[in-house]
Structure formats: structure tokens, C-alpha cells
Design an enzyme around this catalytic site. Structure first.
Site, PDB file in Angstrom:
ATOM      1  N   ALA A   1       0.874  -1.487  -0.140  1.00 22.80           N
ATOM      2  CA  ALA A   1       0.144   0.030  -0.511  1.00 22.80           C
ATOM      3  C   ALA A   1       1.031   1.279   0.318  1.00 22.80           C
ATOM      4  O   ALA A   1       2.252   1.252   0.678  1.00 22.80           O
ATOM      5  CB  ALA A   1      -0.793  -0.308   1.265  1.00 22.80           C
TER       6      ALA A   1
ATOM      7  N   ASN B   1       0.017   3.572   0.600  1.00 25.85           N
ATOM      8  CA  ASN B   1      -0.487   4.367   2.575  1.00 25.85           C
ATOM      9  C   ASN B   1      -1.573   3.519   3.378  1.00 25.85           C
ATOM     10  O   ASN B   1      -2.729   2.864   2.997  1.00 25.85           O
ATOM     11  CB  ASN B   1      -1.302   5.868   2.229  1.00 25.85           C
ATOM     12  CG  ASN B   1      -0.927   6.735   3.798  1.00 25.85           C
ATOM     13  OD1 ASN B   1      -1.540   6.312   4.845  1.00 25.85           O
ATOM     14  ND2 ASN B   1      -0.675   7.984   3.951  1.00 25.85           N
ATOM     15  N   PHE B   2      -1.002   3.313   4.330  1.00 28.77           N
ATOM     16  CA  PHE B   2      -1.687   2.293   5.333  1.00 28.77           C
ATOM     17  C   PHE B   2      -2.316   3.404   6.540  1.00 28.77           C
ATOM     18  O   PHE B   2      -3.298   1.995   6.925  1.00 28.77           O
ATOM     19  CB  PHE B   2      -0.643   1.141   6.094  1.00 28.77           C
ATOM     20  CG  PHE B   2      -0.329   0.172   5.452  1.00 28.77           C
ATOM     21  CD1 PHE B   2      -0.937  -1.310   5.077  1.00 28.77           C
ATOM     22  CD2 PHE B   2       1.207   0.677   5.238  1.00 28.77           C
ATOM     23  CE1 PHE B   2      -0.355  -1.722   4.103  1.00 28.77           C
ATOM     24  CE2 PHE B   2       1.888  -0.453   3.795  1.00 28.77           C
ATOM     25  CZ  PHE B   2       0.853  -2.263   3.397  1.00 28.77           C
TER      26      PHE B   2
ATOM     27  N   HIS C   1       5.366  16.556   3.465  1.00 29.86           N
ATOM     28  CA  HIS C   1       5.659  16.004   3.974  1.00 29.86           C
ATOM     29  C   HIS C   1       7.458  15.813   4.568  1.00 29.86           C
ATOM     30  O   HIS C   1       7.804  17.234   3.951  1.00 29.86           O
ATOM     31  CB  HIS C   1       6.463  14.711   3.006  1.00 29.86           C
ATOM     32  CG  HIS C   1       5.087  13.654   2.845  1.00 29.86           C
ATOM     33  ND1 HIS C   1       4.781  13.587   1.567  1.00 29.86           N
ATOM     34  CD2 HIS C   1       4.985  12.803   3.578  1.00 29.86           C
ATOM     35  CE1 HIS C   1       3.683  13.007   1.833  1.00 29.86           C
ATOM     36  NE2 HIS C   1       3.615  12.404   2.862  1.00 29.86           N
TER      37      HIS C   1
ATOM     38  N   LYS D   1      11.779  12.651   3.591  1.00 29.12           N
ATOM     39  CA  LYS D   1      11.341  11.531   2.613  1.00 29.12           C
ATOM     40  C   LYS D   1      12.321  11.441   0.945  1.00 29.12           C
ATOM     41  O   LYS D   1      12.177  12.833   0.687  1.00 29.12           O
ATOM     42  CB  LYS D   1       9.506  12.586   1.843  1.00 29.12           C
ATOM     43  CG  LYS D   1       9.051  11.535   1.688  1.00 29.12           C
ATOM     44  CD  LYS D   1       7.578  11.323   1.536  1.00 29.12           C
ATOM     45  CE  LYS D   1       7.176  10.261   0.748  1.00 29.12           C
ATOM     46  NZ  LYS D   1       6.563   8.822   1.210  1.00 29.12           N
TER      47      LYS D   1
END
Length: 231
Positions: A96, A98-99, A131, A135
């Protein structure tokens, strides 16, 4: 569960804390070469490593029949290859971008909004993500997922970072200290603007979602998504 953490940065440490609170055991905290570890006693590997290491980490686990949860972005040009290897080794895999539960609800809102906006071309769509400065990839995997969802319901030909072509969705990526993650999808017209926004307050939502996915994946085989886990 007995868990191997593939990558032990800030996200790995957050997963460790929350997993132990839920009664799980962190057996390995792997920063380097995964080949040096015996994974035979591992119930699941959770991968938040770096793009250059992700494919090797994931497929090595498949070879050893270890289920994998991966949230590493920046390697997805090899995703289909990894998914094919998962099936070949009869392993289990969830990737994913994003979880977070909130982000996955946001994905569903984005998908539905893009369907509604398809009939109103006067609204010009754009995506912004913000972000923390550590990152490594830009735009974020979450922003790419948002763009791909919109493209399914749009005449646009693609997306582009800092793009100006009217045939593409422009994506803006900003890096600011101590921002866990913010994503905004906006539709601008000459008379008004429609926006949906997700703001993460900490890494805990991402980490908890990955642990929940790992719990769900136990005793399963195949390739899944967070939509399978949550909906």
C-alpha cells in the site's frame, strides 16, 4: 505474531512500539542485507526500507514463504514482477502506498469525487502533498495513488510533478520539517474551489494500519490490497 522489520528508521521504530503494545514480538530489526537472517521462525515481514532495497527484501521473503507487508514507495516499476513472484512461491503480499485507515477512507472519497467531477470539465484538478524533509521520493506514493484514481475518471493523459500541461494532472510536492504527511486534492473553477484534504498528525496511523494488515494476512496466500483488509 513474530515480526521482522525490514528497515528500522522512524517508521520501523513506530511499528515496533505499537506492535509490542498489541502483544506481538519483534524478532529482527534488519537495516542491511536480508540474506544474513534466518526467517524460518517469522510470521510476517513488515517492509519500510528504502526504494533500492525493497524489491530484494520482498522477494527474498517470498522465497522463504514469509508473508510481506510493504509500505516502501519509489520501487513500483517492479511491483508486477514482485506480485508474480509472490504467486510463484505461493506466498502472501500486501503493498500500500499508505496504510493509514484515514488515508484509505480518503482514497474512497477521492475516487467518488473524481466520478462526480467527470461531468464538469470547467473544474481543473490538482494535487499537493507535503512531507518531512527526510522523505526520499517525490511525489509521495499516496499522491500517485490519488492521481491514478482520478485518471480512471478523467480525460487527462497522465500526471506530472510540477506539471503545466493541461492534459496532465499537476502534482506539487513540498518538503517541510516535522510534517508526517498532508495531501490535498483540489478542483478549481472560475467561480469556486472544491477541496478534500487529509492531514496526518503522527506516524502512528500509518504504522497501526500496517500492523492490522499483517494480522489480517496471517494464513492467507496471494496478493491483496488495503481495500481487502478494510472494506
Amino acid at each position: 505474531m513474530k515480526i521482522a522489520l525490514l528497515g528500522y528508521g522512524k517508521m520501523g521504530k513506530t511499528i515496533e512500539r505499537l506492535a509490542e503494545e498489541r502483544g506481538h514480538e519483534i524478532v529482527y530489526r534488519i537495516k542491511g542485507n536480508i540474506d544474513n537472517f534466518d526467517l524460518s521462525n517469522i510470521d510476517v515481514a513488515i517492509d519500510f526500507s528504502i526504494p533500492d532495497a525493497a524489491f530484494k527484501n520482498i522477494t527474498t521473503c517470498f522465497e522463504q514463504q514469509v508473508p510481506v507487508i510493504s509500505g516502501t514507495t519509489g520501487w513500483l516499476e517492479r511491483y508486477e514482477e514482485a506480485a508474480d513472484l509472490c504467486r510463484k512461491y505461493n506466498a502472501a503480499f500486501i503493498y500500500a502506498s499508505n496504510f493509514s485507515l484515514g488515508v484509505n477512507l480518503f482514497f474512497e472519497l477521492n475516487r467518488q469525487l473524481s466520478k462526480l467531477m467527470r461531468s464538469f470539465p470547467e473544474y481543473k484538478v490538482a494535487i499537493e502533498e507535503i512531507h518531512h524533509t527526510q522523505k526520499l521520493d517525490a511525489p509521495s506514493g499516496t499522491a500517485i495513488t490519488l492521481a491514478e484514481q482520478i485518471l480512471e475518471n478523467s480525460e487527462k493523459k497522465g500526471w506530472k510533478l510540477d506539471g503545466t500541461d493541461e492534459n496532465e494532472i499537476p502534482v506539487t510536492a513540498k518538503r517541510i520539517e516535522n510534517v508526517p504527511g498532508t495531501h490535498v486534492v483540489s478542483y478549481d473553477s472560475p467561480v469556486d474551489t472544491i477541496k478534500i484534504e487529509h492531514i496526518a498528525h503522527s506516524r502512528d496511523g500509518f504504522a497501526l494500519g500496517a500492523i492490522i494488515a499483517a494480522e489480517w494476512l496471517q494464513n492467507k496466500k496471494g496478493v491483496y490490497s488495503m481495500k481487502d483488509v478494510l472494506f
